[in-house]
Design an enzyme around this catalytic site. Structure first.
Site, PDB file in Angstrom:
ATOM      1  N   ASP A 156      37.044 -13.307   7.026  1.00  0.00           N
ATOM      2  CA  ASP A 156      37.783 -13.001   5.749  1.00  0.00           C
ATOM      3  C   ASP A 156      39.377 -13.710   5.446  1.00  0.00           C
ATOM      4  O   ASP A 156      39.236 -14.288   4.578  1.00  0.00           O
ATOM      5  CB  ASP A 156      38.199 -11.362   5.871  1.00  0.00           C
ATOM      6  CG  ASP A 156      38.731 -11.043   7.217  1.00  0.00           C
ATOM      7  OD1 ASP A 156      38.848 -11.713   8.029  1.00  0.00           O
ATOM      8  OD2 ASP A 156      39.112  -9.725   7.340  1.00  0.00           O
ATOM      9  N   GLU A 182      42.819  -2.609   2.828  1.00  0.00           N
ATOM     10  CA  GLU A 182      42.093  -3.888   1.864  1.00  0.00           C
ATOM     11  C   GLU A 182      41.736  -3.358   0.499  1.00  0.00           C
ATOM     12  O   GLU A 182      42.154  -4.097  -0.550  1.00  0.00           O
ATOM     13  CB  GLU A 182      40.898  -4.418   2.421  1.00  0.00           C
ATOM     14  CG  GLU A 182      41.043  -5.317   3.691  1.00  0.00           C
ATOM     15  CD  GLU A 182      41.468  -4.747   5.009  1.00  0.00           C
ATOM     16  OE1 GLU A 182      41.336  -3.271   5.142  1.00  0.00           O
ATOM     17  OE2 GLU A 182      41.906  -5.313   5.876  1.00  0.00           O
ATOM     18  N   GLU A 204      33.867   2.091   8.043  1.00  0.00           N
ATOM     19  CA  GLU A 204      34.092   0.482   8.682  1.00  0.00           C
ATOM     20  C   GLU A 204      32.759  -0.411   8.106  1.00  0.00           C
ATOM     21  O   GLU A 204      32.894  -1.485   7.903  1.00  0.00           O
ATOM     22  CB  GLU A 204      34.271   0.442  10.163  1.00  0.00           C
ATOM     23  CG  GLU A 204      34.569  -1.013  10.788  1.00  0.00           C
ATOM     24  CD  GLU A 204      35.852  -1.383  10.350  1.00  0.00           C
ATOM     25  OE1 GLU A 204      36.769  -0.709   9.744  1.00  0.00           O
ATOM     26  OE2 GLU A 204      36.415  -2.237  11.067  1.00  0.00           O
ATOM     27  N   THR A 251      48.262 -12.363   5.005  1.00  0.00           N
ATOM     28  CA  THR A 251      47.158 -11.564   5.147  1.00  0.00           C
ATOM     29  C   THR A 251      47.684 -10.142   5.953  1.00  0.00           C
ATOM     30  O   THR A 251      46.938  -9.015   5.810  1.00  0.00           O
ATOM     31  CB  THR A 251      46.360 -12.152   6.180  1.00  0.00           C
ATOM     32  OG1 THR A 251      44.938 -11.400   6.300  1.00  0.00           O
ATOM     33  CG2 THR A 251      46.505 -12.214   7.807  1.00  0.00           C
TER      34      THR A 251
HETATM   35  C1  DMJ Z   1      45.413  -6.423   9.128  1.00  0.00           C
HETATM   36  O1  DMJ Z   1      45.650  -6.626  10.374  1.00  0.00           O
HETATM   37  C2  DMJ Z   1      44.990  -7.718   8.315  1.00  0.00           C
HETATM   38  O2  DMJ Z   1      44.961  -7.242   7.052  1.00  0.00           O
HETATM   39  C3  DMJ Z   1      44.047  -8.603   8.780  1.00  0.00           C
HETATM   40  O3  DMJ Z   1      43.916  -9.404   7.754  1.00  0.00           O
HETATM   41  C4  DMJ Z   1      42.737  -7.694   8.554  1.00  0.00           C
HETATM   42  N1  DMJ Z   1      42.863  -6.559   9.472  1.00  0.00           N
HETATM   43  C5  DMJ Z   1      43.904  -5.686   9.355  1.00  0.00           C
HETATM   44  C6  DMJ Z   1      43.881  -4.705   8.389  1.00  0.00           C
HETATM   45  O4  DMJ Z   1      42.585  -4.306   8.053  1.00  0.00           O
END
Ligand code: DMJ
Length: 592
Positions: free
Chosen positions: A305, A428, A409, A514
């Site tokens: 991702d 997300e 999930e 992110t």
């Molecule tokens: C967060 O730590 C960040 O958004 C990462 O990019 C993906 N996993 C988690 C949230 O689900």
């Protein structure tokens, strides 16, 4: 093959032919003509979907939802401070703190993230600022400066420490030192760049991960005191190794020390060079010594991702063309091999589009699930102006949310049932909802946000905070509140309803890391304080001319907080999707 056309390989029949190219915005993409088209308001009569979602969202309700989102953050944060600080996380059911699992070093779910460095406090810093709480922000920053140390015998994942801790320290540092102070007075008396020094200290402790690797791809874990553990694993996921460039690049450019950006960029390039010659796709797990793909699955969710996300965001921030070129090529391969279903999402024959998981070398379908992490992708599509496709993919995830009041999930689109049942309060879907709202100003997204807020309140609120849903069907909970709940989920919900927030006011240009940390996009980060090292031509093109690095105002990508919030006054409150499409999706996830 029977079943939805997502089962078919791409290119079999007109409805499944790969999209030729992302729909790139032309000049004036945010103007009324474009949105009139995207929002699809072309003479449809009202129906139940339209009645439910397209009504204007009253300002009082909006303010109520903003306050609910703020209250959610405050309840989680205050309880963390009361019951858990200085430990890393809050156990919201038993009102206790949680640190690394020293008894079981193989408990990576905990130990990758919890470094015994007050993770939740650090991760929450810029949310306090965004919510305008200057007194608590100042208090929290001082606590971090005075109590947090990285000199710990903790083995953490390089990626998690980078996005949650390093990114947050850098974001808070920039907020404190911003001469404009858009969130109110967030300055700290006698501040002497302590957060920047802490970020540097942490990054130096992460550097051993980039040493003694034959490919340049970093080891996934380091011990903050002793470096790479002797019995360490040589396998890393692509996102973990290849999404460090935003934080490492900011650090390098602030310090004038190229080391951090250099190692992060080398890792991205090493991964990129391992992509399949045939499909252009990358796998999800790679051996850092041999460069052999251990996980050949290519998809948009777990393992990949943020790799895509950071190609684009690095370009937005640093203006290096090679990052955009890699992103564009990756996006094209995604369209060619991962996207299934009809070409136009909002009309035409065939199943609505979906992005599936395929073998990176053959493009063959590998399984029939999508994961909840993939719900970030519509937000990324907004940034490049592929808004119509973003609207459709987001709607698919929203349909799943409506069915369970959460996102499982993993969701099996063939069986129309979850494959993996927990929901750890992930951000997300909210993130994409917020970015789509900024791009379209369509009240549909406020309704979506309200739905999400209400189900979080109903199913996850417990005595001392918000708890992970263990099972999205029976709604049982687990005693864990991950730090991203405060740093991302609450932040995006708040911003969605806080119309006048400086983050999306014109005149400011923020980008989210992110982990949801804000960084201002400005000229300063495009200036290299050292000799150029990353372009193969040493900053010169083949003809020896110096390479043009675009200035922020020259960017063609859409920055959610700059271009697209200038929606014309005559806002068009149509459903962003045709009702027939929404009904089709609702059917496909078993809602009706
Ligand atoms: C967060 O730590 C960040 O958004 C990462 O990019 C993906 N996993 C988690 C949230 O689900």
């Amino acid at each position: 093959l029977s079943g939805p056309s997502w089962l078919q390989p791409p290119g079999t029949g007109a409805a499944q032919s790969p999209r030729k190219a992302p729909r790139r915005p032309g000049p004036g993409v945010c103007g009324p003509a474009h949105w009139g088209y995207v929002l699809g308001g072309r003479g449809r009569g009202p129906d139940e979907y339209e009645k439910r979602y397209s009504g204007a969202f009253p300002p009082q309700l909006r303010a109520q939802m903003r306050d609910l989102a703020r209250g959610m953050f405050v309840f989680g944060y205050d309880n963390y401070m009361a019951h858990a600080f200085p430990q890393d996380e809050l156990n919201p059911i038993h009102c206790r703190g949680r640190g690394p699992d020293r008894g079981d070093p193989s408990n990576l779910n905990i130990n990758d993230v919890l470094g015994n460095y007050s993770l939740t406090l650090v991760d929450a810093l810029d949310t306090l600022a965004i919510m305008g709480n200057s007194s608590e922000f100042q208090k929290a920053v001082k606590l971090v400066i005075n109590t947090v140390s990285f000199d710990k015998d903790s083995t953490v994942q390089v990626f998690e420490a980078t996005i949650r801790v390093l990114g947050s320290l850098l974001s808070a540092h920039r907020i404190i030192t911003d001469s404009k102070q858009p969130f109110g007075d967030m300055t700290i008396k006698d501040y002497d760049n302590e957060l920047l020094y802490m970020a540097h200290d942490l990054a130096v402790r992460l550097l051993p991960a980039f040493e003694n690797t034959k490919t340049g791809i970093p080891y996934p874990r380091v011990n903050l005191k002793t470096g790479v553990p002797p019995d360490t694993n040589n396998e890393t996921c692509t996102a973990g190794a290849g999404s460090l460039l935003v934080e490492f690049g900011i650090l390098s450019r602030l310090l004038g020390d190229s080391t951090f950006e250099w190692v992060a960029r080398r890792a991205v390039k090493a991964l990129w060079n391992l992509r399949s010659n045939d499909t252009g796709l990358l796998g999800n797990v790679v051996n850092i010594q041999t460069g052999h793909w251990v996980g050949k699955q290519s998809g948009l969710g777990a393992g990949l991702d943020s790799f895509y996300e950071y190609l684009l965001k690095s370009y937005i921030l640093f203006g290096e063309k090679e990052d955009l070129e890699m992103f564009n090529a990756a996006y094209q391969s995604i369209q060619n091999y991962l996207r299934r279903g009809r070409e136009a999402c909002n009309e035409g024959e065939g199943d609505p589009p979906l992005y599936v998981n395929v073998n990176m070398f053959s493009g063959q379908l590998m399984n029939t699930w999508i994961d909840s992490l993939q719900a970030f992708f519509p937000g990324l599509q907004v940034l490049i102006g592929d808004v119509e496709d973003a609207i459709c993919l987001h709607a698919f995830y929203y349909a799943i949310w409506k069915r369970y009041g959460a996102l499982p999930e993993r969701y099996n689109w063939q069986l129309q049932a979850p494959d993996v049942l927990f929901y750890p309060l992930r951000p997300e879907l909210v993130e994409s909802t917020y970015l789509l709202y900024q791009a379209t100003k369509n009240p549909f997204y406020l309704h979506v946000g309200m739905d999400i807020l209400q189900s979080l309140e109903k199913y996850t609120k417990v005595k001392c905070g918000y708890a992970t849903l263990h099972h999205v069907i029976d709604k049982s909970t687990e005693d864990r509140m991950e730090s991203f709940f405060l740093s991302e989920t609450c932040k995006y919900l708040y911003l969605l309803f806080d119309e006048d927030n400086p983050v999306h006011k014109s005149g400011t240009r923020y980008m989210f890391t992110t982990e949801g940390h804000i960084v201002s996009v400005d000229e300063h980060l495009r200036e290299l304080p050292w000799k150029e090292f990353f372009s193969e031509e040493g900053g010169q093109d083949q003809g020896g001319k110096s390479v043009h690095r675009p200035k922020p105002h020259e960017l063609k990508v859409i920055n959610s907080s700059s271009n697209c919030n200038r929606v014309p006054d005559e806002r068009r409150y149509f459903l962003p999707l045709k009702s027939v499409y929404m009904r089709q999706i609702d059917q496909m996830v078993g809602l009706i």
